[in-house]
Scaffold this motif. Structure first.
Motif, PDB file in Angstrom:
ATOM      1  N   ARG A  35      16.299  19.301 -16.148  1.00  0.00           N
ATOM      2  CA  ARG A  35      15.756  17.773 -15.769  1.00  0.00           C
ATOM      3  C   ARG A  35      13.873  17.805 -16.033  1.00  0.00           C
ATOM      4  NH1 ARG A  35      16.064  13.319 -14.012  1.00  0.00           N
ATOM      5  NH2 ARG A  35      17.957  13.831 -12.442  1.00  0.00           N
ATOM      6  N   TYR A  36      14.279  16.938 -17.119  1.00  0.00           N
ATOM      7  CA  TYR A  36      12.427  17.034 -17.833  1.00  0.00           C
ATOM      8  C   TYR A  36      11.517  15.763 -17.076  1.00  0.00           C
ATOM      9  CZ  TYR A  36      14.578  19.684 -22.027  1.00  0.00           C
ATOM     10  OH  TYR A  36      15.317  20.811 -22.799  1.00  0.00           O
ATOM     11  N   TRP A  37      10.169  16.184 -17.426  1.00  0.00           N
ATOM     12  CA  TRP A  37       9.349  14.882 -16.794  1.00  0.00           C
ATOM     13  C   TRP A  37       8.460  14.636 -17.468  1.00  0.00           C
ATOM     14  CZ3 TRP A  37      10.269  13.573 -11.546  1.00  0.00           C
ATOM     15  CH2 TRP A  37      11.533  13.938 -10.964  1.00  0.00           C
ATOM     16  N   GLY A  38       7.707  13.282 -16.735  1.00  0.00           N
ATOM     17  CA  GLY A  38       6.768  12.477 -18.098  1.00  0.00           C
ATOM     18  C   GLY A  38       5.362  13.431 -17.175  1.00  0.00           C
ATOM     19  N   GLN A  39       4.075  13.221 -17.331  1.00  0.00           N
ATOM     20  CA  GLN A  39       3.272  13.571 -16.930  1.00  0.00           C
ATOM     21  C   GLN A  39       2.592  12.731 -15.530  1.00  0.00           C
ATOM     22  OE1 GLN A  39       2.922  12.107 -19.373  1.00  0.00           O
ATOM     23  NE2 GLN A  39       1.267  10.022 -19.152  1.00  0.00           N
ATOM     24  N   GLY A  40       3.381  11.449 -16.182  1.00  0.00           N
ATOM     25  CA  GLY A  40       3.464  10.779 -14.549  1.00  0.00           C
ATOM     26  C   GLY A  40       1.811   9.342 -14.556  1.00  0.00           C
ATOM     27  N   THR A  41       2.147   8.801 -14.169  1.00  0.00           N
ATOM     28  CA  THR A  41       1.191   7.326 -14.122  1.00  0.00           C
ATOM     29  C   THR A  41       1.030   7.057 -12.453  1.00  0.00           C
ATOM     30  OG1 THR A  41       0.318   5.073 -14.958  1.00  0.00           O
ATOM     31  CG2 THR A  41       2.747   5.741 -14.805  1.00  0.00           C
ATOM     32  N   GLN A  42      -0.729   6.950 -12.605  1.00  0.00           N
ATOM     33  CA  GLN A  42      -1.093   6.961 -11.229  1.00  0.00           C
ATOM     34  C   GLN A  42      -0.671   5.263 -10.616  1.00  0.00           C
ATOM     35  OE1 GLN A  42      -2.449   8.792  -8.241  1.00  0.00           O
ATOM     36  NE2 GLN A  42      -2.213   6.554  -7.155  1.00  0.00           N
ATOM     37  N   VAL A  43      -0.205   4.990  -8.728  1.00  0.00           N
ATOM     38  CA  VAL A  43       0.052   3.788  -9.383  1.00  0.00           C
ATOM     39  C   VAL A  43      -0.921   4.093  -7.820  1.00  0.00           C
ATOM     40  CG1 VAL A  43       1.238   1.636  -8.831  1.00  0.00           C
ATOM     41  CG2 VAL A  43       1.957   2.489 -10.432  1.00  0.00           C
ATOM     42  N   THR A  44      -2.240   2.382  -7.436  1.00  0.00           N
ATOM     43  CA  THR A  44      -3.295   2.380  -6.081  1.00  0.00           C
ATOM     44  C   THR A  44      -2.550   1.021  -5.443  1.00  0.00           C
ATOM     45  OG1 THR A  44      -4.545   4.717  -7.158  1.00  0.00           O
ATOM     46  CG2 THR A  44      -5.088   2.635  -5.266  1.00  0.00           C
ATOM     47  N   VAL A  45      -2.341   0.495  -4.525  1.00  0.00           N
ATOM     48  CA  VAL A  45      -2.381  -0.175  -3.766  1.00  0.00           C
ATOM     49  C   VAL A  45      -3.065  -0.859  -2.888  1.00  0.00           C
ATOM     50  CG1 VAL A  45      -0.812  -2.321  -2.828  1.00  0.00           C
ATOM     51  CG2 VAL A  45       0.442  -0.571  -4.954  1.00  0.00           C
ATOM     52  N   SER A  46      -3.857  -1.609  -3.555  1.00  0.00           N
ATOM     53  CA  SER A  46      -5.307  -1.789  -2.017  1.00  0.00           C
ATOM     54  C   SER A  46      -6.255  -2.628  -2.276  1.00  0.00           C
ATOM     55  CB  SER A  46      -5.370   0.276  -2.192  1.00  0.00           C
ATOM     56  OG  SER A  46      -7.502  -0.102  -1.565  1.00  0.00           O
ATOM     57  N   LEU A  47      -7.093  -2.916  -1.324  1.00  0.00           N
ATOM     58  CA  LEU A  47      -7.137  -3.940  -1.055  1.00  0.00           C
ATOM     59  C   LEU A  47      -8.939  -3.684  -2.317  1.00  0.00           C
ATOM     60  CD1 LEU A  47      -6.836  -5.584   2.297  1.00  0.00           C
ATOM     61  CD2 LEU A  47      -6.582  -6.943  -0.252  1.00  0.00           C
ATOM     62  N   PRO A  58       0.711  -0.763  -0.026  1.00  0.00           N
ATOM     63  CA  PRO A  58       0.110   0.130  -0.075  1.00  0.00           C
ATOM     64  C   PRO A  58       0.941   1.003   0.096  1.00  0.00           C
ATOM     65  CG  PRO A  58      -0.763  -1.889   1.687  1.00  0.00           C
ATOM     66  CD  PRO A  58      -0.177  -2.288   1.205  1.00  0.00           C
ATOM     67  N   GLU A  59       2.516   1.220   0.477  1.00  0.00           N
ATOM     68  CA  GLU A  59       2.478   2.357   0.762  1.00  0.00           C
ATOM     69  C   GLU A  59       3.695   2.946  -1.003  1.00  0.00           C
ATOM     70  OE1 GLU A  59       2.869  -0.179   2.721  1.00  0.00           O
ATOM     71  OE2 GLU A  59       5.008  -0.969   3.205  1.00  0.00           O
ATOM     72  N   ASP A  60       3.375   1.968  -1.705  1.00  0.00           N
ATOM     73  CA  ASP A  60       3.557   2.328  -3.022  1.00  0.00           C
ATOM     74  C   ASP A  60       2.897   2.730  -3.350  1.00  0.00           C
ATOM     75  OD1 ASP A  60       5.050  -1.171  -3.389  1.00  0.00           O
ATOM     76  OD2 ASP A  60       6.221   0.231  -2.686  1.00  0.00           O
ATOM     77  N   THR A  61       1.601   3.405  -3.046  1.00  0.00           N
ATOM     78  CA  THR A  61       0.424   4.660  -3.802  1.00  0.00           C
ATOM     79  C   THR A  61       0.895   5.381  -4.571  1.00  0.00           C
ATOM     80  OG1 THR A  61      -1.016   2.902  -2.794  1.00  0.00           O
ATOM     81  CG2 THR A  61      -2.055   4.614  -3.401  1.00  0.00           C
ATOM     82  N   ALA A  62       1.560   5.828  -5.603  1.00  0.00           N
ATOM     83  CA  ALA A  62       1.885   7.006  -6.053  1.00  0.00           C
ATOM     84  C   ALA A  62       1.225   7.320  -7.371  1.00  0.00           C
ATOM     85  CB  ALA A  62       3.092   7.320  -5.726  1.00  0.00           C
ATOM     86  N   VAL A  63       1.974   8.521  -7.738  1.00  0.00           N
ATOM     87  CA  VAL A  63       1.990   8.947  -9.188  1.00  0.00           C
ATOM     88  C   VAL A  63       3.718   8.571  -9.195  1.00  0.00           C
ATOM     89  CG1 VAL A  63       1.831  10.974 -10.764  1.00  0.00           C
ATOM     90  CG2 VAL A  63       0.370  10.355  -9.178  1.00  0.00           C
ATOM     91  N   TYR A  64       3.856   7.519 -10.258  1.00  0.00           N
ATOM     92  CA  TYR A  64       5.675   7.803 -11.218  1.00  0.00           C
ATOM     93  C   TYR A  64       5.326   8.202 -12.332  1.00  0.00           C
ATOM     94  CZ  TYR A  64       5.747   3.732  -7.145  1.00  0.00           C
ATOM     95  OH  TYR A  64       5.285   3.146  -5.913  1.00  0.00           O
ATOM     96  N   TYR A  65       6.774   8.620 -12.436  1.00  0.00           N
ATOM     97  CA  TYR A  65       7.265   9.818 -13.177  1.00  0.00           C
ATOM     98  C   TYR A  65       8.931   9.184 -13.454  1.00  0.00           C
ATOM     99  CZ  TYR A  65       4.161  12.963 -10.882  1.00  0.00           C
ATOM    100  OH  TYR A  65       3.239  14.472 -10.740  1.00  0.00           O
TER     101      TYR A  65
END
Length: 114
Positions: free
Chosen positions: A102-114, A87-94
């Motif tokens: 530094r250049y960034w992407g827009q991010g992708t959401q990762v949600t770890v949950s039951l 669950p603590e890996d839940t975040a937007v990943y860039y």
């Protein structure tokens, strides 16, 4: 320079996801690539880095042994394989690259949950 992440989603604890980041606008094989993440209410934190040829990788202690960064220079794509998700890996990943700045992407959401 463009970075486009994909592959995020909802997954149960213990599950796996594979993130991808397709890049364009620069010579991908010349640069090290990194993944960062930002959880709600927290600062963005470094997750992993891979060298230009892919011969060396480094990981944050929180993901070491569970996440694997890799790249395909023929496809201009960097990946993050995430196993044994918590669950603590839940975040937007860039994904990110440093080219004079530094250049960034827009991010992708990762949600770890039951």
């Amino acid at each position: 320079v463009q970075l486009v992440e994909s592959g995020g989603g909802l997954v149960q604890p213990g599950g796996s996801l594979r993130l991808s980041c397709a890049v364009s606008g620069f010579t991908f094989s010349f640069y090290r690539m990194s993944w960062y993440r930002q959880a709600p209410g927290k600062e963005r934190e470094w997750v992993a880095t891979i060298t230009p040829a892919g011969g060396s990788t480094n990981y944050a202690d929180s993901v070491k042994g569970r996440f694997t960064i890799s790249r395909d220079n023929a496809k201009n794509t960097v990946y993050l394989q995430m196993n044994t998700l918590k669950p603590e890996d839940t975040a937007v990943y860039y994904c990110t690259v440093y080219i004079t700045r530094r250049y960034w992407g827009q991010g992708t959401q990762v949600t770890v949950s039951l």
